[in-house]
Motif scaffolding. Structure first.
Motif, short mmCIF file in Angstrom:
data_model
loop_
_atom_site.label_atom_id
_atom_site.label_comp_id
_atom_site.label_asym_id
_atom_site.label_seq_id
_atom_site.Cartn_x
_atom_site.Cartn_y
_atom_site.Cartn_z
N SER A 19 -44.24 22.71 -14.02
CA SER A 19 -43.47 23.91 -13.72
C SER A 19 -43.33 24.07 -12.22
CB SER A 19 -44.15 25.14 -14.33
OG SER A 19 -43.55 26.32 -13.87
N MET A 20 -42.07 24.21 -11.76
CA MET A 20 -41.85 24.42 -10.34
C MET A 20 -42.33 25.79 -9.89
SD MET A 20 -40.70 21.54 -9.55
CE MET A 20 -40.32 21.89 -7.85
N TRP B 242 -38.20 31.02 -9.25
CA TRP B 242 -37.40 31.13 -10.48
C TRP B 242 -35.93 31.36 -10.17
CZ3 TRP B 242 -34.28 34.54 -13.11
CH2 TRP B 242 -34.09 34.31 -14.47
N ARG C 107 -34.36 30.35 -7.51
CA ARG C 107 -33.76 29.11 -7.00
C ARG C 107 -33.28 28.24 -8.15
NH1 ARG C 107 -38.24 29.34 -3.25
NH2 ARG C 107 -37.48 29.85 -1.16
N ILE C 108 -34.07 28.20 -9.21
CA ILE C 108 -33.65 27.43 -10.38
C ILE C 108 -32.45 28.10 -11.06
CG2 ILE C 108 -34.39 26.57 -12.64
CD1 ILE C 108 -37.24 26.52 -11.56
N TRP D 256 -27.66 27.49 -11.84
CA TRP D 256 -26.94 27.82 -13.07
C TRP D 256 -25.91 28.91 -12.84
CZ3 TRP D 256 -25.83 26.31 -17.82
CH2 TRP D 256 -25.45 27.25 -18.76
N SER E 2 -30.96 22.91 -13.71
CA SER E 2 -31.76 22.19 -12.73
C SER E 2 -32.58 21.10 -13.42
CB SER E 2 -32.68 23.16 -11.98
OG SER E 2 -33.54 22.46 -11.10
N ARG E 3 -32.64 19.94 -12.77
CA ARG E 3 -33.48 18.86 -13.30
C ARG E 3 -34.95 19.10 -13.00
NH1 ARG E 3 -31.03 13.65 -10.64
NH2 ARG E 3 -31.14 15.09 -8.86
N GLY F 242 -38.11 21.55 -12.98
CA GLY F 242 -38.59 22.74 -13.67
C GLY F 242 -37.78 23.11 -14.89
N PRO F 243 -37.45 22.16 -15.77
CA PRO F 243 -36.67 22.55 -16.97
C PRO F 243 -37.45 23.45 -17.91
CG PRO F 243 -37.44 20.28 -17.16
CD PRO F 243 -37.79 20.74 -15.76
N ASP G 50 -39.10 26.03 -16.99
CA ASP G 50 -39.18 27.37 -16.41
C ASP G 50 -37.98 28.24 -16.78
OD1 ASP G 50 -41.47 26.50 -15.19
OD2 ASP G 50 -40.51 26.03 -13.29
N PHE G 51 -36.79 27.61 -16.98
CA PHE G 51 -35.57 28.38 -17.13
C PHE G 51 -35.32 28.68 -18.59
CE2 PHE G 51 -30.82 28.76 -16.42
CZ PHE G 51 -30.94 29.99 -15.79
#
Length: 761
Positions: free
Chosen positions: A69-70, A182, A184-185, A189, A196-197, A199-200, A202-203
């Motif tokens: 997780s980013m 979060w 930033r991810i 979108w 985003s590649r 932290g997939p 997290d979203f």
């Protein structure tokens, strides 16, 4: 010793704490012989602080490099760099003060009280214990029911409400870091419509593995939605990226240029970026919702409306109303007529040799795709020969020719489907080209539903059309032989022949009288049902939907329950066009919705209400209706076969023309016997259908059968306008018209039992 303690607090392993736990401690040996019990208690608190620092330091170092997780990586790095860095600064500050002989730490004779060091580091014990709890939240294995990133965000938001000011400051700082990571991810979108590649996990927006179009390519994963993103914000977030993805997907297939030379989504990028930069952290849910709704509205009004103009949507809706829902009466007449001609040409040679129970049942007759295409082509050519009233209707007609097509389908379970236009299951599909932006408005699921509804309506209309055609068989009803003519009519032989012929026709009329009664009942039922479906449900539903499209909120007044023809409905259809000079939307004060996604959502509600009003959601009703129209086809074929048999008998008895390959007397007995059986089955089906309609009326009165086609407040909150579909309160008028059919059979008692005796085979 103080240097060793401070060095160990910085995270370096030191033997001082290990010696304090050796067994020799009880005998007063080694390190413990130099300290008193109170000092050992204070040293134990420092040892606990050192262990906390080491555990947090090692855990953050691992999570910063390896966590999937980013958001968790960002929080872990912030703990290591900022908060543990502050702890290191505190150690350096204490050591510097001691070396400088600061009076706050160094007393008389250069003695540094241990209690001073312990009291100075006492607040950090609570802070490091809290940091350790945060680090435990980073471990995905500790949260089996909640993913680590949204669980961490919710935990930090909860920890901001605490009674310790220092813990609150740390929680706010870490929550800010987590929310920025979060966002930033999410910004990728929101601004570009791309996932985003990094932290997939997290979203909260994910690709739909079962997507059938660009409309449902992405979906919301509720487990990944943080608490600071409410339902309306989450819906707007998913809708924004999906719209950008649709624009990008449409741009790859588009064969025409937009109104602007550049991508409309890119022209709005700077404006949307400023909205995101205006957010303050920690995020306020209400402000975040407003920003997401503003971006979503901006994309709809400035980008999607250019790709999918409102006029194109209205033109598609006119095609659906006129040709799919059969508002254009001449289209239904021509389609059924050309389909019957094609079937009659294929089955003419087989009719005489088919078993009586199989007459009219063409399940084994295959129709080729070329023949199916020719049916629709001839229908459209015939409509073109009739002419159109104005240029607007001509545009709709040409557009219908482009997107409508008849296709055969393989149906495994057709219990909830009625399709009798051709022996092969055939649907009228709306085929939208890949380059057309109409995919944003009409989904493949909607296309499938419209195909099913069209087959259902065509089957009902075809049944009534064929039943009414029975009255064209004048030889069955008005055949009363006249005298042979002089001089034979004056002779005894002539009188005998005339009496025999009249007696034969009288016997035939009495024998088939009950069959004409059954045909009359079935025709009455089909006509009244068709009048209700076309005249009330479809017309009122469309009028309600059209008034919403024109920005009007007035209630639709009930209309006549009789279907309209092409000429009588021309004016009402013209009002549904965006370019019409007359109609409901002529007032400039009405705000017409132009957001394609809002139009698509309202259209979905309209379609759901239409399905409910047409009884298409009631499986038993559709099954009974399917049985009835199939029996009517068989009944019509039996009448036609009986006419052929009687003509052969007349030639045989009157003129002595004998067909050596036919046994007309046997055929007459078999056909009349099958007609008796079919009449009983149709009677039973009619009664069942009337009872089903009564049950639907009772459900409408009690509210138990009403479909929830309206949005709930949480889902509709992000829409300024919500469409409310037309719903029939009752079907009492239809029930009253059909009650007479059931009352005639109340005394018989076995009408319903005969339905189970009817066998299609």
């Amino acid at each position: 010793m103080l240097h060793e303690i401070l060095l160990s607090l910085s995270g370096v392993q030191s033997p001082i704490w290990d010696q304090g736990r050796l067994p020799g401690e009880l005998n007063g040996q080694t390190f413990n012989q130099y300290v008193s019990p109170p000092e050992r208690a204070m040293l134990e608190s420092l040892a606990h602080l050192q262990r906390l620092h080491v555990q947090v330091k090692h855990a953050t170092a691992q999570f910063t490099k390896t966590h999937e997780s980013m958001v968790c990586r960002a929080v872990s790095a912030s703990i290591a760099d900022v908060h543990l860095g502050n702890f290191m600064d505190k150690i350096v500050q204490v050591e510097t003060s001691i070396l400088k002989k600061d009076a706050g730490y160094v007393g008389a004779y250069g003695i540094v009280p241990l209690s001073t060091i312990v009291s100075d580091f006492a607040p950090w014990t609570r802070r490091l214990e809290w940091l350790k709890a945060v680090v435990e939240q980073l471990n995905a294995n500790s949260q089996p029911t909640r993913p680590s990133a949204p669980g961490l965000l919710d935990f930090l938001e909860k920890e901001t409400h605490t009674g310790y000011s220092d813990i609150e400051e740390m929680a706010v700082a870490l929550l800010t870091v987590a929310q920025r990571a979060w966002m930033r991810i999410a910004s990728l979108w929101i601004l570009y419509g791309k996932l985003s590649r990094f932290g997939p996990h997290d979203f909260c927006v994910k690709e739909n593995p079962q997507a059938s179009s660009t409309i449902d390519t992405f979906l919301l994963d509720q487990l990944l939605v943080p608490k600071f993103v409410n339902t309306a914000a989450a819906q707007a977030l998913c809708s924004t990226g999906t719209a950008l993805n649709q624009l990008r997907s449409h741009g790859k297939h588009a064969t025409f240029s937009l109104k602007t030379s550049s991508d409309p989504a890119m022209t709005l990028l700077s404006r949307h970026l400023k909205l995101l930069e205006s957010l303050e952290y920690p995020l306020n849910p209400s402000l975040l919702e407003n920003v997401f709704l503003s971006i979503n509205s901006s994309i709809s009004e400035n980008a999607l409306s250019q790709v999918l103009p409102r006029a194109l949507v209205m033109r598609l809706l006119q095609v659906i109303l006129r040709y799919v829902l059969l508002d254009h009466g001449e289209f239904a007449v021509s389609l059924v007529a050309h389909a019957d001609d094609r079937v009659m040409n294929r089955q003419h040679a087989q009719t005489a040799v088919r078993p009586v129970r199989r007459i009219g049942k063409l399940d084994d007759l295959a129709v080729k795709d070329a023949e199916i295409n020719s049916i629709l082509s001839k229908t459209m050519a015939e409509l073109a020969a009739l002419g159109v009233d104005d240029d607007v209707e001509e545009e709709v007609f040409l557009f219908a020719k482009q997107i409508l097509s008849l296709k055969t389908v393989d149906v495994e379970n057709g219990s909830h489907m009625v399709s009798t236009l051709l022996p092969t299951t055939t649907f009228l599909y709306i085929t939208i080209p890949p380059s057309s932006p109409l995919h944003i408005f009409l989904s493949p699921q909607d296309t499938e539903v419209y195909a099913l509804l069209n087959a259902y309506l065509v089957s009902v209309y075809r049944a009534g059309f064929h039943l009414s055609g029975l009255w064209k068989l004048s030889g069955h009803r008005r055949s009363y032989p006249t005298p042979l003519g002089p001089p034979r009519s004056a002779s005894k032989a002539g009188h005998a022949i005339l009496a025999a012929r009249r007696s034969r026709d009288t016997r035939r009329m009495k024998r088939t009288r009950r069959h004409w009664t059954v045909a009359s009942k079935a025709l009455f039922l089909v006509n009244e049902l068709e009048a209700y479906l076309q005249g009330e449900v479809i017309q009122n539903s469309w009028t309600q939907f059209h008034r919403w499209l024109e920005g009007e909120d007035a209630i639709v007044s009930p209309k006549s329950s009789r279907p309209t023809t092409s000429s009588s409905a021309a004016q009402s259809r013209t009002t549904g066009l965006p370019d019409g000079t007359s109609g409901l939307g002529s007032s400039d004060t009405n705000v017409r919705p132009s957001d394609p996604r809002l139009l698509a959502e309202a259209h979905g509600i309209f379609l759901q209400g239409l399905k409910s009003g047409l009884f298409f959601t009631n499986g038993p009703f559709i099954q009974t209706m399917k049985t009835l129209v199939t029996q009517c086809d068989h009944f019509n074929a039996l009448f036609s076969r009986l006419q052929v048999v009687w003509e052969g008998l007349d030639l045989q008895e009157d003129d002595g023309v004998v067909d050596a390959f036919s046994s007309y007397e046997k055929d007459e007995r078999e056909v009349l016997s099958e007609m008796d059986r079919t009449s009983d089955a149709i009677n039973a089906s009619v009664i069942q259908l009337v009872n089903k309609i009564r049950e639907l009326a009772a459900e409408m009165r009690t509210g138990t059968g009403a479909d929830d086609t309206q949005q709930n407040p949480a889902e509709a909150r992000w829409n300024v306008t919500t469409f409310v579909p037309w719903q029939a309160r009752t079907v009492d008028r239809l029930v009253m018209k059909l009650d007479s059919l059931a009352e005639r059979h109340e005394d018989e008692g076995n009408g319903l039992d005969d339905a189970g005796q009817y066998d299609d085979d």
